[in-house]
Design an enzyme around this catalytic site. Structure first.
Site, mmCIF file in Angstrom:
data_model
loop_
_atom_site.group_PDB
_atom_site.id
_atom_site.type_symbol
_atom_site.label_atom_id
_atom_site.label_comp_id
_atom_site.label_asym_id
_atom_site.label_seq_id
_atom_site.Cartn_x
_atom_site.Cartn_y
_atom_site.Cartn_z
ATOM 1 N N HIS A 156 3.999 1.773 -8.684
ATOM 2 C CA HIS A 156 5.128 2.696 -8.863
ATOM 3 C C HIS A 156 4.649 3.801 -9.797
ATOM 4 O O HIS A 156 3.975 3.514 -10.802
ATOM 5 C CB HIS A 156 6.323 1.997 -9.523
ATOM 6 N N ASP A 193 -0.044 -9.045 -4.627
ATOM 7 C CA ASP A 193 1.271 -8.405 -4.778
ATOM 8 C C ASP A 193 1.144 -7.094 -5.553
ATOM 9 O O ASP A 193 2.075 -6.684 -6.247
ATOM 10 C CB ASP A 193 2.293 -9.335 -5.440
ATOM 11 N N LEU A 224 8.563 -8.760 -9.740
ATOM 12 C CA LEU A 224 9.399 -9.825 -9.199
ATOM 13 C C LEU A 224 8.583 -10.671 -8.227
ATOM 14 O O LEU A 224 7.832 -10.109 -7.429
ATOM 15 C CB LEU A 224 10.629 -9.244 -8.492
ATOM 16 N N LEU A 267 0.822 -1.221 0.000
ATOM 17 C CA LEU A 267 0.000 0.000 0.000
ATOM 18 C C LEU A 267 0.851 1.263 0.000
ATOM 19 O O LEU A 267 0.307 2.364 -0.114
ATOM 20 C CB LEU A 267 -0.944 0.014 1.207
ATOM 21 N N ARG A 268 2.173 1.102 0.186
ATOM 22 C CA ARG A 268 3.091 2.255 0.196
ATOM 23 C C ARG A 268 2.778 3.203 1.355
ATOM 24 O O ARG A 268 2.142 2.842 2.324
ATOM 25 C CB ARG A 268 3.060 3.007 -1.157
ATOM 26 N N HIS A 273 9.649 -14.039 0.316
ATOM 27 C CA HIS A 273 9.944 -13.712 -1.084
ATOM 28 C C HIS A 273 11.002 -14.717 -1.520
ATOM 29 O O HIS A 273 12.166 -14.591 -1.156
ATOM 30 C CB HIS A 273 10.455 -12.271 -1.216
ATOM 31 N N ASN A 295 7.786 -3.237 3.257
ATOM 32 C CA ASN A 295 9.020 -2.746 2.613
ATOM 33 C C ASN A 295 8.942 -1.249 2.302
ATOM 34 O O ASN A 295 9.069 -0.816 1.165
ATOM 35 C CB ASN A 295 9.357 -3.560 1.355
ATOM 36 N N ALA A 320 10.418 -2.865 -10.466
ATOM 37 C CA ALA A 320 9.596 -4.081 -10.507
ATOM 38 C C ALA A 320 8.306 -3.851 -9.743
ATOM 39 O O ALA A 320 8.333 -3.303 -8.641
ATOM 40 C CB ALA A 320 10.367 -5.244 -9.890
HETATM 41 C C1 NCD Z 1 7.431 -5.176 -4.988
HETATM 42 C C2 NCD Z 1 7.499 -3.679 -4.679
HETATM 43 O O1 NCD Z 1 7.533 -2.898 -5.629
HETATM 44 O O2 NCD Z 1 7.496 -3.319 -3.505
HETATM 45 N N1 NCD Z 1 7.684 -5.400 -6.379
HETATM 46 C C3 NCD Z 1 7.336 -6.489 -7.085
HETATM 47 O O3 NCD Z 1 7.749 -6.601 -8.233
HETATM 48 N N2 NCD Z 1 6.563 -7.422 -6.586
HETATM 49 C C4 NCD Z 1 8.380 -5.874 -4.102
HETATM 50 C C5 NCD Z 1 8.154 -7.348 -4.081
HETATM 51 O O4 NCD Z 1 7.203 -7.820 -3.477
HETATM 52 O O5 NCD Z 1 8.955 -8.058 -4.676
HETATM 53 ZN ZN ZN Z 2 5.284 -8.070 -2.906
#
Ligand code: NCD
Ligand code: ZN
Length: 345
Positions: free
Chosen positions: A252, A248, A220, A17-18, A137, A42, A264
């Site tokens: 971005h 997931d 990813l 959700l950033r 992961h 993250n 990614a």
């Molecule tokens: C995710 C992200 O942008 O935080 N990116 C992705 O490609 N899935 C990180 C992750 O879960 O690998």
């Molecule tokens: Zn993820």
């Protein structure tokens, strides 16, 4: 032909959700569809303490549209130096639902990730004892391992020994992309499960590379060749309780995707449930959709299923080219195309 389907309100067991403006822009999409979601930790800096998780949970609640009925389930980001006592305190007090293992440098914002999982014995012992799920992961990061092999090599080198050494540890192998992952999960005990994204049931690696580079299909773990897509798709619609929904969704800003070194992540949150419904419909498996979306995840996590239901109808659902503006302008998965299912309000 079924034209309407009603299922128990689903959950998203893996979403990004950033924070800040992006959180404000995207939180409503997830809350519209899902009762709960496992919130990836993250951020920069990552969520590694109970206090940080509580503060992030508060920011998520403040970002929800008025009247939203949504519970964020918070996750602790594992680092080499993390304190097992902090993890236990977070879990027993109901703040942390799980821990997330990112191998260091595997993906976006994973620089603080774990360099050697086998060094985390104190943490893993604690998690196994208290029944706290470990979300993985599953990719090695060694420069000599081909990006398309990183999940399969992780399973062989890291996951198999981990499961052997911690036989009662609850593990979710996140966003699986390979036949090897499907086989591993199916061949393991009931404490091993996996989440599946919509994109990994729909695209193979051609969707990233044929006819020009398509950065919005890059995430990813990267999509693999067709035989792997078919294996993942089959597992997802199989009805096995070991597989459940985890988008997931990873937004971005458009400029960070359409870039000489693009990030990614696929932003699938706005139409996630419709996208999954389309897959189950194509496979003649709508009768198994509720299990995947709404029942298997709670059963694995030991949580009650959600109250209430959602209804989807078979009707054209055009996906816009972009959503949001400025620093939150993001290209959604299926941009410019039309989905065949629509979530009723
Ligand atoms: C995710 C992200 O942008 O935080 N990116 C992705 O490609 N899935 C990180 C992750 O879960 O690998
Ligand atoms: Zn993820």
């Amino acid at each position: 032909m079924t034209d309407t389907i009603t299922i128990r309100r689903p959950d998203d067991w893996h979403v990004h959700l950033r924070d800040g403006a992006m959180l404000q822009a995207v939180a409503g999409y997830t809350a519209r569809q899902f009762g709960r979601a496992i919130i990836m930790p993250n951020l920069t800096p990552p969520v590694t303490t109970v206090a940080a998780a509580q503060a992030y949970r508060d920011r998520i609640m403040a970002a929800l549209p008025a009247g939203a009925d949504f519970t964020p389930l918070m996750v602790c980001y594992l680092t080499d130096g993390i304190d097992p006592a902090e993890i236990e305190r977070g879990f027993t007090s109901g703040v942390f639902t799980a821990c997330k293992l990112y191998p260091a440098h595997a993906t976006t914002n994973s620089a603080h990730g774990v360099t050697d999982i086998m060094k985390l014995t104190g943490v893993l012992d604690t998690m196994q004892r208290i029944g706290m799920p470990l979300l993985i992961h599953g990719e090695v990061t060694d420069g000599d391992v081909d990006i398309f092999d990183r999940e399969a090599v992780f399973i062989e080198r890291t996951l198999a020994p981990l499961v052997r050494d911690y036989p009662a540890l609850k593990i979710v192998l996140e966003h699986i992309t390979t036949a090897e992952a499907v086989d591993f999960v199916e061949g393991s005990g009931p404490n091993i499960a996996a989440t599946i994204t919509p994109q990994h049931m729909i695209i193979n690696r051609n969707a990233i590379l044929v006819g020009g580079i398509r950065p919005h299909n890059y995430c990813l773990p990267i999509a693999k060749r067709e035989k792997h897509r078919l294996a993942v798709r089959k597992a997802g619609v199989s009805g096995s309780p070991k597989f459940f929904l985890g988008t997931d969704s990873a937004p971005h800003e458009i400029g960070r995707k359409e870039n000489a070194c693009g990030c990614a992540g696929i932003f699938n949150a706005p139409y996630a449930i419709e996208t999954y419904a389309q897959v189950f419909d194509e496979e003649g498996a709508l009768d198994r959709f509720e299990g995947f979306a709404s029942l298997n995840g709670p059963a694995f996590y030991g949580l009650p299923v959600n109250e209430g239901t959602i209804t989807l109808t078979r009707s054209d659902n055009p996906v816009p080219a972009t959503l949001g503006e400025g620093e939150t302008c993001v290209v959604p998965y299926f941009a410019g195309e039309t989905l065949r299912w629509t979530l009723a309000d």
